[in-house]
Design a protein around this motif. Structure first.
Motif, PDB file in Angstrom:
ATOM      1  N   GLU A 120      49.625  55.153  29.700  1.00  0.00           N
ATOM      2  CA  GLU A 120      48.288  54.612  29.485  1.00  0.00           C
ATOM      3  C   GLU A 120      48.019  53.641  30.621  1.00  0.00           C
ATOM      4  O   GLU A 120      48.718  52.638  30.774  1.00  0.00           O
ATOM      5  N   TRP A 121      47.009  53.924  31.412  1.00  0.00           N
ATOM      6  CA  TRP A 121      46.772  53.239  32.687  1.00  0.00           C
ATOM      7  C   TRP A 121      45.394  52.582  32.616  1.00  0.00           C
ATOM      8  O   TRP A 121      44.373  53.268  32.510  1.00  0.00           O
ATOM      9  N   GLU A 122      45.337  51.263  32.693  1.00  0.00           N
ATOM     10  CA  GLU A 122      44.049  50.575  32.570  1.00  0.00           C
ATOM     11  C   GLU A 122      44.024  49.295  33.388  1.00  0.00           C
ATOM     12  O   GLU A 122      45.066  48.830  33.873  1.00  0.00           O
ATOM     13  N   ASP A 123      42.826  48.746  33.552  1.00  0.00           N
ATOM     14  CA  ASP A 123      42.699  47.447  34.190  1.00  0.00           C
ATOM     15  C   ASP A 123      42.405  46.391  33.127  1.00  0.00           C
ATOM     16  O   ASP A 123      41.759  46.660  32.118  1.00  0.00           O
ATOM     17  N   VAL A 124      42.931  45.199  33.349  1.00  0.00           N
ATOM     18  CA  VAL A 124      42.802  44.098  32.401  1.00  0.00           C
ATOM     19  C   VAL A 124      42.276  42.879  33.138  1.00  0.00           C
ATOM     20  O   VAL A 124      42.761  42.546  34.215  1.00  0.00           O
ATOM     21  N   LEU A 125      41.289  42.210  32.548  1.00  0.00           N
ATOM     22  CA  LEU A 125      40.779  40.980  33.140  1.00  0.00           C
ATOM     23  C   LEU A 125      41.827  39.873  33.036  1.00  0.00           C
ATOM     24  O   LEU A 125      42.469  39.702  32.005  1.00  0.00           O
ATOM     25  N   ASP A 126      41.995  39.116  34.095  1.00  0.00           N
ATOM     26  CA  ASP A 126      42.959  38.014  34.138  1.00  0.00           C
ATOM     27  C   ASP A 126      42.194  36.735  34.439  1.00  0.00           C
ATOM     28  O   ASP A 126      41.724  36.524  35.551  1.00  0.00           O
ATOM     29  N   PHE A 127      42.062  35.867  33.425  1.00  0.00           N
ATOM     30  CA  PHE A 127      41.322  34.624  33.608  1.00  0.00           C
ATOM     31  C   PHE A 127      41.977  33.721  34.642  1.00  0.00           C
ATOM     32  O   PHE A 127      41.313  33.084  35.450  1.00  0.00           O
ATOM     33  N   ASP A 128      43.293  33.656  34.613  1.00  0.00           N
ATOM     34  CA  ASP A 128      44.020  32.732  35.477  1.00  0.00           C
ATOM     35  C   ASP A 128      43.826  33.074  36.943  1.00  0.00           C
ATOM     36  O   ASP A 128      43.622  32.203  37.785  1.00  0.00           O
ATOM     37  N   ARG A 129      43.863  34.361  37.279  1.00  0.00           N
ATOM     38  CA  ARG A 129      43.801  34.778  38.676  1.00  0.00           C
ATOM     39  C   ARG A 129      42.386  35.139  39.124  1.00  0.00           C
ATOM     40  O   ARG A 129      42.161  35.527  40.267  1.00  0.00           O
ATOM     41  N   GLN A 130      41.413  35.020  38.203  1.00  0.00           N
ATOM     42  CA  GLN A 130      40.011  35.290  38.495  1.00  0.00           C
ATOM     43  C   GLN A 130      39.783  36.720  38.998  1.00  0.00           C
ATOM     44  O   GLN A 130      38.933  36.960  39.848  1.00  0.00           O
TER      45      GLN A 130
END
Length: 305
Positions: A120-130
């Motif tokens: 399962e291949w997806e993108d995830v938002l990362d608050f820390d790294r903007q």
């Protein structure tokens, strides 16, 4: 037929239907069981500066965890993710990969080259790294090597790395400010689908599991001329959400690829009042077609609402 007889007949039909559905489900589960693996292995070193630098210098980088190795490599035409498991037991791998190594995008289910397993291949938002990063999950059987090799166009065309698509205006500066700062602008940001079917938002700080978004509000609109509409779980809406990973993440699905979502974390009383007002205003907008002929629906001003 009397009401009592009709009720009894409906009850028989319902029970029969439930039994048939349950039996079918059991048979299907027996015929095609879902693969499971109790040993969890996390390869998150690909988010570190060390492996990012290694990849930029050599075109590949490797992570070793619990006697398994994961290697990410860039070739002329492909991105290659290779997993090696010499153990006598299977492992469930979760890999988190920096956007400088692998441009993040939602590929969904990706089959390995040998066809032995799916990822399962997806993108995830990362608050820390903007920004966003790639998250890949798959099961490696015992004593096995698996390889996923999507082509570069498959990755690059819809990737979040494209600056024209990666417009997350108002995204939070850091996780700490997100959890601790009372300034509204530090707890609110706007995002779009950017040609992805969904966007995943984590509710827990990976670096400190005790830092968590306990409450949130989200609204969406398909154009600036429309009032904001609260996001709920109705799958027929232009935007809806689901809780995943036991509530540790929220996934927003976009039936309307042009919709815009505004997300507020740990809302204040004012934020909640704004959300309620927007809900009321949207209700008036949706009911406008039902007002008697010649009568205009009430209007509520305020561009910020």
């Amino acid at each position: 037929m009397t009401r009592t007889t009709l009720t009894a007949a409906l009850a028989v039909v319902l029970v029969t239907s439930l039994f048939a559905t349950g039996a079918t489900g059991v048979l299907a589960a027996q015929d095609d069981p879902e693969p499971t693996c109790s040993t969890e292995v996390s390869h998150d070193a690909f988010l570190s500066d060390e492996l990012v630098d290694e990849f930029n210098e050599t075109g590949n980088a490797s992570s070793i965890e619990r006697n398994t190795r994961l290697t990410v490599e860039e070739t002329t035409s492909f991105y290659r993710v290779k997993g090696e498991n010499p153990n006598s037991y299977c492992v469930h791998v979760t890999a988190e990969i920096d956007d400088e190594i692998l441009p993040p995008t939602n590929l969904g289910t990706v089959e390995s080259n040998s066809g032995t397993t799916d990822a399962e291949w997806e993108d995830v938002l990362d608050f820390d790294r903007q920004n966003a990063y790639t998250e890949i999950e798959f099961i490696m059987p015992a004593n096995s090597t698996v390889l996923f090799a999507p082509s570069k166009p498959t990755i690059l065309i819809p990737a979040w790395r494209d600056s024209k698509k990666h417009d997350a205006e108002g995204i939070l500066a850091t996780v700490s400010s997100f959890f601790e700062d009372d300034d509204l602008e530090q707890r609110e940001y706007t995002f779009e689908a950017n040609d992805s079917p969904h966007v995943t938002v984590p509710l827990t700080n990976d670096e400190d599991g005790e830092q968590r978004i306990d409450d949130w509000r989200a609204v969406y609109r398909s154009s600036p001329s429309e009032p904001w509409d609260p996001v709920d779980k109705d799958t027929d809406d232009d935007v809806f959400y689901q809780e995943i990973e036991d509530g540790d993440k929220i996934r927003f699905y976009f039936n309307d690829k042009n919709a815009e979502v505004e997300f507020t974390a740990n809302p204040t009383r004012r934020d909640k009042a704004t959300w309620e007002y927007r809900s009321f205003k949207r209700s008036l907008h949706d009911l406008s077609d039902y007002w008697p002929f010649g009568m205009a629906a009430p209007t509520l001003g305020g561009g910020l609402w």
